[in-house]
Design an enzyme around this catalytic site. Structure first.
Site, PDB file in Angstrom:
ATOM      1  N   ARG A 175      -0.789  -9.147  13.146  1.00 55.18           N
ATOM      2  CA  ARG A 175      -1.399  -8.135  12.265  1.00 55.18           C
ATOM      3  C   ARG A 175      -2.221  -8.783  11.151  1.00 55.18           C
ATOM      4  O   ARG A 175      -3.258  -8.258  10.745  1.00 55.18           O
ATOM      5  CB  ARG A 175      -0.306  -7.225  11.692  1.00 55.18           C
ATOM      6  N   ARG A 191      11.313  -1.539  11.255  1.00 55.20           N
ATOM      7  CA  ARG A 191      10.258  -1.281  12.246  1.00 55.20           C
ATOM      8  C   ARG A 191      10.177  -2.379  13.302  1.00 55.20           C
ATOM      9  O   ARG A 191      10.310  -3.550  12.978  1.00 55.20           O
ATOM     10  CB  ARG A 191       8.904  -1.167  11.525  1.00 55.20           C
ATOM     11  N   ARG A 197      11.388  -5.672   5.023  1.00 53.20           N
ATOM     12  CA  ARG A 197      11.118  -4.239   4.783  1.00 53.20           C
ATOM     13  C   ARG A 197      12.078  -3.348   5.566  1.00 53.20           C
ATOM     14  O   ARG A 197      12.364  -3.582   6.720  1.00 53.20           O
ATOM     15  CB  ARG A 197       9.681  -3.908   5.200  1.00 53.20           C
ATOM     16  N   ARG A 249      -9.631   0.692   9.242  1.00 54.35           N
ATOM     17  CA  ARG A 249      -9.227  -0.686   9.492  1.00 54.35           C
ATOM     18  C   ARG A 249     -10.280  -1.440  10.292  1.00 54.35           C
ATOM     19  O   ARG A 249     -10.071  -2.599  10.624  1.00 54.35           O
ATOM     20  CB  ARG A 249      -7.925  -0.689  10.296  1.00 54.35           C
ATOM     21  N   LYS A 271       0.829  -1.217   0.000  1.00 55.31           N
ATOM     22  CA  LYS A 271       0.000   0.000   0.000  1.00 55.31           C
ATOM     23  C   LYS A 271       0.861   1.265   0.000  1.00 55.31           C
ATOM     24  O   LYS A 271       0.637   2.179  -0.785  1.00 55.31           O
ATOM     25  CB  LYS A 271      -0.939   0.022   1.227  1.00 55.31           C
TER      26      LYS A 271
HETATM   27  P1  ADP Z   1       1.094  -2.034   7.784  1.00 56.13           P
HETATM   28  O1  ADP Z   1       0.586  -1.439   6.515  1.00 56.13           O
HETATM   29  O2  ADP Z   1       2.426  -2.671   7.647  1.00 56.13           O
HETATM   30  O3  ADP Z   1       0.101  -2.893   8.493  1.00 56.13           O
HETATM   31  P2  ADP Z   1       0.824   0.579   9.079  1.00 56.13           P
HETATM   32  O4  ADP Z   1       2.021   1.417   8.986  1.00 56.13           O
HETATM   33  O5  ADP Z   1      -0.364   0.932   8.251  1.00 56.13           O
HETATM   34  O6  ADP Z   1       1.308  -0.913   8.859  1.00 56.13           O
HETATM   35  O7  ADP Z   1       0.310   0.522  10.601  1.00 56.13           O
HETATM   36  C1  ADP Z   1       1.201   0.217  11.660  1.00 56.13           C
HETATM   37  C2  ADP Z   1       0.423   0.058  12.959  1.00 56.13           C
HETATM   38  O8  ADP Z   1      -0.222   1.310  13.300  1.00 56.13           O
HETATM   39  C3  ADP Z   1      -0.721  -0.950  12.927  1.00 56.13           C
HETATM   40  O9  ADP Z   1      -0.275  -2.288  13.158  1.00 56.13           O
HETATM   41  C4  ADP Z   1      -1.595  -0.434  14.077  1.00 56.13           C
HETATM   42  O10 ADP Z   1      -1.056  -0.758  15.338  1.00 56.13           O
HETATM   43  C5  ADP Z   1      -1.478   1.084  13.900  1.00 56.13           C
HETATM   44  N1  ADP Z   1      -2.530   1.612  13.006  1.00 56.13           N
HETATM   45  C6  ADP Z   1      -2.358   2.189  11.778  1.00 56.13           C
HETATM   46  N2  ADP Z   1      -3.534   2.544  11.233  1.00 56.13           N
HETATM   47  C7  ADP Z   1      -4.494   2.173  12.128  1.00 56.13           C
HETATM   48  C8  ADP Z   1      -5.913   2.223  12.136  1.00 56.13           C
HETATM   49  N3  ADP Z   1      -6.611   2.740  11.106  1.00 56.13           N
HETATM   50  N4  ADP Z   1      -6.566   1.743  13.234  1.00 56.13           N
HETATM   51  C9  ADP Z   1      -5.903   1.229  14.272  1.00 56.13           C
HETATM   52  N5  ADP Z   1      -4.568   1.118  14.330  1.00 56.13           N
HETATM   53  C10 ADP Z   1      -3.851   1.580  13.268  1.00 56.13           C
HETATM   54  P1  ADP Z   2       2.179  -1.828   3.196  1.00 58.02           P
HETATM   55  O1  ADP Z   2       2.195  -0.314   3.170  1.00 58.02           O
HETATM   56  O2  ADP Z   2       0.965  -2.398   2.547  1.00 58.02           O
HETATM   57  O3  ADP Z   2       2.403  -2.376   4.569  1.00 58.02           O
HETATM   58  P2  ADP Z   2       4.780  -1.634   1.786  1.00 58.02           P
HETATM   59  O4  ADP Z   2       4.504  -0.763   0.623  1.00 58.02           O
HETATM   60  O5  ADP Z   2       5.511  -1.040   2.931  1.00 58.02           O
HETATM   61  O6  ADP Z   2       3.390  -2.330   2.300  1.00 58.02           O
HETATM   62  O7  ADP Z   2       5.549  -2.939   1.255  1.00 58.02           O
HETATM   63  C1  ADP Z   2       5.986  -3.968   2.143  1.00 58.02           C
HETATM   64  C2  ADP Z   2       7.351  -4.490   1.692  1.00 58.02           C
HETATM   65  O8  ADP Z   2       7.187  -5.208   0.453  1.00 58.02           O
HETATM   66  C3  ADP Z   2       8.386  -3.404   1.424  1.00 58.02           C
HETATM   67  O9  ADP Z   2       9.648  -3.856   1.820  1.00 58.02           O
HETATM   68  C4  ADP Z   2       8.330  -3.203  -0.094  1.00 58.02           C
HETATM   69  O10 ADP Z   2       9.588  -2.779  -0.620  1.00 58.02           O
HETATM   70  C5  ADP Z   2       7.971  -4.596  -0.585  1.00 58.02           C
HETATM   71  N1  ADP Z   2       7.122  -4.584  -1.797  1.00 58.02           N
HETATM   72  C6  ADP Z   2       6.173  -3.661  -2.159  1.00 58.02           C
HETATM   73  N2  ADP Z   2       5.601  -3.995  -3.328  1.00 58.02           N
HETATM   74  C7  ADP Z   2       6.180  -5.169  -3.713  1.00 58.02           C
HETATM   75  C8  ADP Z   2       6.009  -6.047  -4.863  1.00 58.02           C
HETATM   76  N3  ADP Z   2       5.114  -5.779  -5.826  1.00 58.02           N
HETATM   77  N4  ADP Z   2       6.772  -7.164  -4.900  1.00 58.02           N
HETATM   78  C9  ADP Z   2       7.668  -7.452  -3.924  1.00 58.02           C
HETATM   79  N5  ADP Z   2       7.868  -6.676  -2.830  1.00 58.02           N
HETATM   80  C10 ADP Z   2       7.151  -5.556  -2.727  1.00 58.02           C
END
Ligand code: ADP
Ligand code: ADP
Length: 217
Positions: free
Chosen positions: A166, A155, A127, A88, A13
């Site tokens: 998660r 992270r 990541r 979420r 995302k």
């Molecule tokens: P990822 O896309 O890897 O799941 P994010 O960076 O979007 O991670 O979110 C990291 C953490 O921040 C989540 O695991 C949660 O603890 C918190 N968080 C983010 N967005 C929300 C939301 N909309 N509601 C509740 N917790 C959230």
């Molecule tokens: P999210 O915001 O949904 O948690 P990220 O954009 O941070 O996801 O991507 C998670 C990890 O996967 C990062 O290390 C990123 O570089 C990698 N990644 C993103 N898109 C792809 C893809 N199409 N194929 C392989 N790895 C990817």
């Protein structure tokens, strides 16, 4: 344009949102990034959020909704936004709908990025992000240049254990918002497997189709 990105953790995302905002000239609003900034700044909100984030659990709706609604009311989000990581939960989706409705505004598209669970752990554990630029890398799939490796951040919730929590939260609490938006005809599902460029092309096509369908309808 008002769009929402939904998908499991590590689906891509953030990576895709960064590309799309350049194209559509709208702010990228990531609640995860906002919480991490609050934790870093040591604010009261950050301290509360950190407790939940460390273990991979959601931050309570009350805190999250208040923070997000304040952010989308800022001037740069008046003509559109891309939400990444919000909503979420169903109550979060309802709160956003109510706030937009009050302002006479509507969402344009809800993109659901689909990636199977068995690929997620690998993406999450590898990541790394650059604190200076916000750029996201992957040690294998999108390797960073050698001269910046030392400053990259891993992270603390990007461990295998927190990732599994998660993922369970995603399936239990977040996936139910998909039918909520399907009932409004807003959902476009996109396959998130393949190169990041392939995924960007699929998302762009899905977004343009959704927009033209809305203009006609
Ligand atoms: P990822 O896309 O890897 O799941 P994010 O960076 O979007 O991670 O979110 C990291 C953490 O921040 C989540 O695991 C949660 O603890 C918190 N968080 C983010 N967005 C929300 C939301 N909309 N509601 C509740 N917790 C959230
Ligand atoms: P999210 O915001 O949904 O948690 P990220 O954009 O941070 O996801 O991507 C998670 C990890 O996967 C990062 O290390 C990123 O570089 C990698 N990644 C993103 N898109 C792809 C893809 N199409 N194929 C392989 N790895 C990817």
């Amino acid at each position: 344009m008002r769009m929402i990105f939904i998908g499991p953790p590590g689906a891509g995302k953030g990576t895709q949102a960064a590309r799309l905002v350049e194209r559509f000239k709208i702010p990228h609003i990531s609640t995860g990034d906002m919480f991490r900034a609050a934790v870093k700044a040591g604010t009261a909100l950050g301290q509360q959020a950190d407790e939940h984030m460390k273990g991979g659990r959601l931050v309570p709706d009350e805190l999250t909704i208040a923070m997000l609604l304040e952010r989308v009311a800022e001037p740069d989000a008046r003509d559109g936004f891309m939400l990444d990581g919000f909503p979420r939960t169903v109550p979060q989706a309802e709160a956003l709908d109510a706030a937009l409705g009050k302002a006479g505004l509507k969402l344009d598209v809800v993109l659901v990025l689909e990636v199977p669970d068995d690929l997620i752990v690998e993406r999450i554990v590898g990541r790394r992000s650059d604190p200076d630029t916000g750029r996201i890398y992957h040690l294998t799939f999108d390797p960073p240049p050698a001269d910046i490796v030392d400053r990259l951040v891993h992270r603390k919730d990007d461990t295998e254990e927190a990732c599994r929590t998660r993922l369970a939260t995603y399936h239990g609490q977040t996936a139910p918002i998909i039918p909520f938006y399907e009932a409004q005809g807003l959902v476009r599902k996109v396959n998130g497997v393949g190169s990041a460029d392939d995924v960007t092309a699929r998302i762009s096509a899905a977004t343009l189709t959704a927009l033209s369908a809305r203009r006609q309808g």
